[in-house]
Motif scaffolding. Sequence first.
Motif, short mmCIF file in Angstrom:
data_model
loop_
_atom_site.label_atom_id
_atom_site.label_comp_id
_atom_site.label_asym_id
_atom_site.label_seq_id
_atom_site.Cartn_x
_atom_site.Cartn_y
_atom_site.Cartn_z
N ASP A 67 0.86 -1.18 0.00
CA ASP A 67 0.00 0.00 0.00
C ASP A 67 0.90 1.24 0.00
OD1 ASP A 67 -2.93 1.06 0.65
OD2 ASP A 67 -1.49 2.21 1.86
N THR A 68 0.73 2.10 -0.99
CA THR A 68 1.63 3.26 -1.12
C THR A 68 1.52 4.22 0.05
OG1 THR A 68 0.01 4.38 -2.53
CG2 THR A 68 1.74 3.14 -3.64
N ILE A 121 -1.72 -5.53 6.40
CA ILE A 121 -2.46 -5.46 7.67
C ILE A 121 -1.53 -5.83 8.83
CG2 ILE A 121 -4.25 -6.60 9.05
CD1 ILE A 121 -5.91 -6.83 6.51
N SER A 122 -0.74 -6.85 8.63
CA SER A 122 0.20 -7.28 9.66
C SER A 122 1.24 -6.21 9.95
CB SER A 122 0.87 -8.58 9.21
OG SER A 122 1.78 -9.01 10.18
N LEU A 123 1.72 -5.55 8.90
CA LEU A 123 2.69 -4.46 9.09
C LEU A 123 2.08 -3.31 9.89
CD1 LEU A 123 4.34 -4.45 5.56
CD2 LEU A 123 5.52 -4.89 7.73
N ILE A 124 0.83 -2.99 9.59
CA ILE A 124 0.15 -1.93 10.34
C ILE A 124 0.03 -2.32 11.81
CG2 ILE A 124 -2.05 -0.71 10.67
CD1 ILE A 124 -2.40 -0.96 7.55
N LYS A 140 4.30 13.44 21.01
CA LYS A 140 3.29 13.92 20.05
C LYS A 140 3.51 13.31 18.67
CE LYS A 140 1.86 18.23 22.22
NZ LYS A 140 0.63 17.62 22.73
N GLU A 141 4.77 13.17 18.25
CA GLU A 141 5.04 12.55 16.95
C GLU A 141 4.67 11.07 16.94
OE1 GLU A 141 8.59 15.52 15.38
OE2 GLU A 141 9.15 13.51 16.05
N GLU A 142 4.90 10.39 18.05
CA GLU A 142 4.54 8.97 18.14
C GLU A 142 3.02 8.81 18.12
OE1 GLU A 142 6.81 7.10 17.49
OE2 GLU A 142 8.65 7.69 18.50
N GLU A 143 2.32 9.69 18.83
CA GLU A 143 0.86 9.63 18.82
C GLU A 143 0.30 9.92 17.43
OE1 GLU A 143 0.00 10.91 23.47
OE2 GLU A 143 0.17 12.48 21.95
N ALA A 144 0.91 10.86 16.72
CA ALA A 144 0.47 11.17 15.36
C ALA A 144 0.73 10.00 14.42
CB ALA A 144 1.18 12.43 14.85
N ALA A 145 1.86 9.33 14.59
CA ALA A 145 2.17 8.16 13.76
C ALA A 145 1.14 7.05 14.01
CB ALA A 145 3.58 7.67 14.05
N ASP A 146 0.79 6.84 15.26
CA ASP A 146 -0.22 5.83 15.59
C ASP A 146 -1.56 6.19 14.97
OD1 ASP A 146 -1.31 3.52 17.05
OD2 ASP A 146 -2.31 5.05 18.26
N HIS A 147 -1.93 7.45 15.06
CA HIS A 147 -3.20 7.92 14.49
C HIS A 147 -3.22 7.70 12.98
CE1 HIS A 147 -6.88 10.25 14.17
NE2 HIS A 147 -6.31 10.96 13.22
N LEU A 148 -2.13 8.02 12.31
CA LEU A 148 -2.04 7.82 10.87
C LEU A 148 -2.17 6.34 10.51
CD1 LEU A 148 -1.62 8.87 8.01
CD2 LEU A 148 0.86 8.81 8.43
N GLN A 203 -5.74 5.38 10.60
CA GLN A 203 -6.45 5.83 9.40
C GLN A 203 -6.16 4.92 8.21
OE1 GLN A 203 -5.03 9.91 9.20
NE2 GLN A 203 -7.04 10.66 9.84
N ILE A 204 -4.91 4.57 8.02
CA ILE A 204 -4.53 3.71 6.90
C ILE A 204 -5.16 2.33 7.08
CG2 ILE A 204 -2.59 2.57 5.75
CD1 ILE A 204 -0.89 5.08 6.54
N ALA A 205 -5.18 1.83 8.29
CA ALA A 205 -5.79 0.52 8.56
C ALA A 205 -7.25 0.50 8.14
CB ALA A 205 -5.67 0.18 10.05
N GLY A 206 -7.92 1.62 8.27
CA GLY A 206 -9.34 1.67 7.89
C GLY A 206 -9.57 1.23 6.45
#
Length: 167
Positions: free
Chosen positions: A42-43, A104-107, A145-153, A156-159
């Motif tokens: 997934d790009t 999915i596993s990578l996410i 904050k950067e780690e939380e943003a990475a998790d949030h992203l 979103q991608i997992a969705g």
Amino acid sequence: MKLFSANIEDLRTLYTDTLEKALDMEQKIVKALPTMIEKSTDTELATAFRNHLEQTKGHVTKVEGLLRKATGEASTSTCKVISSLVASAEDSIKDAKDTGIRDISLIASGQQVEHHEIAVYGTLRTWAGLLGQRDDMAVLESILKEEEAADHLLTQIAGHVNQQVAA
């Protein structure tokens, strides 16, 4: 890397020992992310991992700075948790033959790492505050904050990745 266990007698020692583990954690993530980028189909996911690799390199520099300030050197102590998470991610990459399942596993692996980092940096930020290290606190808050943003992203991608694979 230390050859012997730390003798932790006070909060300051616990703080620096945990910073040493955080440095090891970030260094291991820098080594693991290129494979995660390469194996992502997934790009958007590959781009997220690529961007986070650059952030993580910055985290290494920031934690090294905190350690030099605290101890005069930037040594590491093994982070056993991240070692296990990276090994698990490597196994998942090998085990998933379907590219969608691998994404999915990578996410999932990425989020497990992010959740550990969020716990580590939240704890370190709190301890820095208790020790009166306001500058450290600000650095740790910025990493958090950067780690939380990475998790949030990744969420979103997992969705969309999860929906594509489930279809």
